[in-house]
Motif scaffolding. Sequence first.
Motif, PDB file in Angstrom:
ATOM      1  N   GLU A 173      15.781   6.068  18.933  1.00 23.25           N
ATOM      2  CA  GLU A 173      15.225   5.084  19.863  1.00 23.25           C
ATOM      3  C   GLU A 173      14.915   3.756  19.179  1.00 23.25           C
TER       4      GLU A 173
ATOM      5  N   ARG B  54      18.942   4.982  31.921  1.00 20.35           N
ATOM      6  CA  ARG B  54      18.141   4.475  30.807  1.00 20.35           C
ATOM      7  C   ARG B  54      18.945   3.589  29.867  1.00 20.35           C
ATOM      8  N   TYR B  55      20.260   3.855  29.764  1.00 22.23           N
ATOM      9  CA  TYR B  55      21.065   3.144  28.770  1.00 22.23           C
ATOM     10  C   TYR B  55      22.327   2.557  29.413  1.00 22.23           C
TER      11      TYR B  55
ATOM     12  N   GLU C  18      17.110  -3.767  23.611  1.00 20.25           N
ATOM     13  CA  GLU C  18      17.074  -3.875  25.068  1.00 20.25           C
ATOM     14  C   GLU C  18      17.933  -5.022  25.579  1.00 20.25           C
TER      15      GLU C  18
ATOM     16  N   CYS D  57      21.362   9.264  24.932  1.00 22.69           N
ATOM     17  CA  CYS D  57      21.961   8.518  23.828  1.00 22.69           C
ATOM     18  C   CYS D  57      21.700   9.279  22.535  1.00 22.69           C
TER      19      CYS D  57
ATOM     20  N   ILE E 184      17.823   1.238  19.069  1.00 22.63           N
ATOM     21  CA  ILE E 184      18.417   0.742  20.312  1.00 22.63           C
ATOM     22  C   ILE E 184      17.664  -0.496  20.782  1.00 22.63           C
TER      23      ILE E 184
ATOM     24  N   THR F 126      25.510   0.429  22.634  1.00 17.59           N
ATOM     25  CA  THR F 126      24.472   1.003  23.488  1.00 17.59           C
ATOM     26  C   THR F 126      23.229   0.122  23.499  1.00 17.59           C
ATOM     27  N   TYR F 127      22.730  -0.152  24.703  1.00 15.69           N
ATOM     28  CA  TYR F 127      21.495  -0.925  24.877  1.00 15.69           C
ATOM     29  C   TYR F 127      20.596  -0.206  25.870  1.00 15.69           C
ATOM     30  N   ARG F 128      19.297  -0.384  25.680  1.00 18.33           N
ATOM     31  CA  ARG F 128      18.325   0.202  26.597  1.00 18.33           C
ATOM     32  C   ARG F 128      18.152  -0.724  27.800  1.00 18.33           C
TER      33      ARG F 128
END
Length: 531
Positions: A66, A7-8, A71, A62, A69, A25-27
Amino acid sequence: MADRQYRYAQIIIDISHEKLDRPFTYRIPAALADQVEPGSRVRIPFGHAVRTGYVVELTDSCDLPEDKIREIGEVLLPGQGYSREKDSGFYIRLASWMKERYGATTITALKTVLTSRKTGKPKIRRQIRLLLDRDAAEEKLAFYHQKHQVARERLLRELIGTPVQPYDLITTRLHVGAPVIRAMKQAGVIEVDSYTDLRNPVSVSPDAAERKTLSPAQQRISDAVVESFEAGRPGVTLIRGITGSGKTEVYISIISRICRSGRQAIMLIPEIALTYQTLLRFYRHFGDRVSVINSSLSESEKADQWERARRGEIDVIIGPRSALFTPFERLGVIVIDEEHENSYKNESMPKYHARETAIQIARMRGACVVLGSATPSMESYYRALHGEYRLFTLDERLTGGSLPCTEITDMRMELRRGNRSILSRSLDSLIRDRLERGEQTMLFLNRRGFAGSVSCRSCGFVVKCPHCDVPMSLHRGGRMVCHYCGHQALQPKTCPDCGSPYISPFRAGTQQIETWLQEHFPGARILRMDA
């Protein structure tokens, strides 16, 4: 492609700044889930701009909210400048080691070790392939003849003989135009295929190889390296061999034997030593299974070699320090010729040394390292003498003959004996002797190191910066400056170490030497060559 969907992604932003030297951190969007993997280069929103970055880790969870974060926007796929490798995790671990070892930022280390991902524009070729079996093709050929479709008949007749033909050959030699090819393709007679042409910068038939028998000393080194490798004790071997002792033949023997076990090899050679003759010896032995990387290749040609290595089409890569990051997954040996050369030290960040980095790569890959030089570096020779490396010596020339005599003269003693010339009495006498014989003399001046520094002719003391321990350079007005920290001091009138008045700047350059020689050897023809 990842085995599972995460997912991340933890991403290092392509900005070399210590405050940003950490993963963000990115989705991972569902549409990109099968494309994002460690080592992928991606476009992501960062602040108010869009930046590029490298994926260093994939996670399922993470700790961030949400809504905080963002994308990943895009993955740079092959064809847009980067090729993907199954073993990207290895290069990320190597970059982490390089960062800690050389004090670099993560992004500079990543861009260094992932240099093999950079590509130029690939060379795309096309070919025409016959889709019909022979009976159907003969029937269609008769139809074209009956309808007086001359160009189609000519093309089909050629394809019946050779079912696959280069597109360029068809259009130039057979003079068949694109409309005819397009019509036959639409009719289901032929197909036009496109493929990437991965070029080999040098092509020499392996049949031309000269199979030389190793001397007992050479064979002993080859056996020791290969046997240790096969026993699971690869380690580092230093070969101290005089010029002409056959070190290259030992390299070829070791590489050949290790490659026969299904492993691959990297051969590092200083750029200045990458001559055609040197490459020819390897190409004649390994044929198309060897390739080269050097500054004379275009970016697209370099990319072709990286891609050939990634596909497993080559076993041996030859090149300067950048060849160290060739994407070999079955690496068995790294050979570093002329290991003492300064060119193995990268001048920009990260300031890695190819020798140290090669040893680290070998440890991670389970490969062995072979160092070779007639004059090994102090570090390597020390480690060999203390048992960290295995040491072998080749002290005889294969062609016979002996090494030239070498004489070291202490110019301090010359000064004490009243000689204030830039040449020692011995060298002056030898030059005059050669001139009388009608022979020639070559003088080399090494300006690196103490050029422009202040030194004592009596004891050899060099004035250094008290903070940096490097020689200070003399400027106008007797002002000495350290070009590292900026410290300044006045030129001393006497030597601080021995009190001698013979302390002055050493500024003799090639032009000054040339002028001095013309004055002292007026009948000699003198040619000056500067790098």
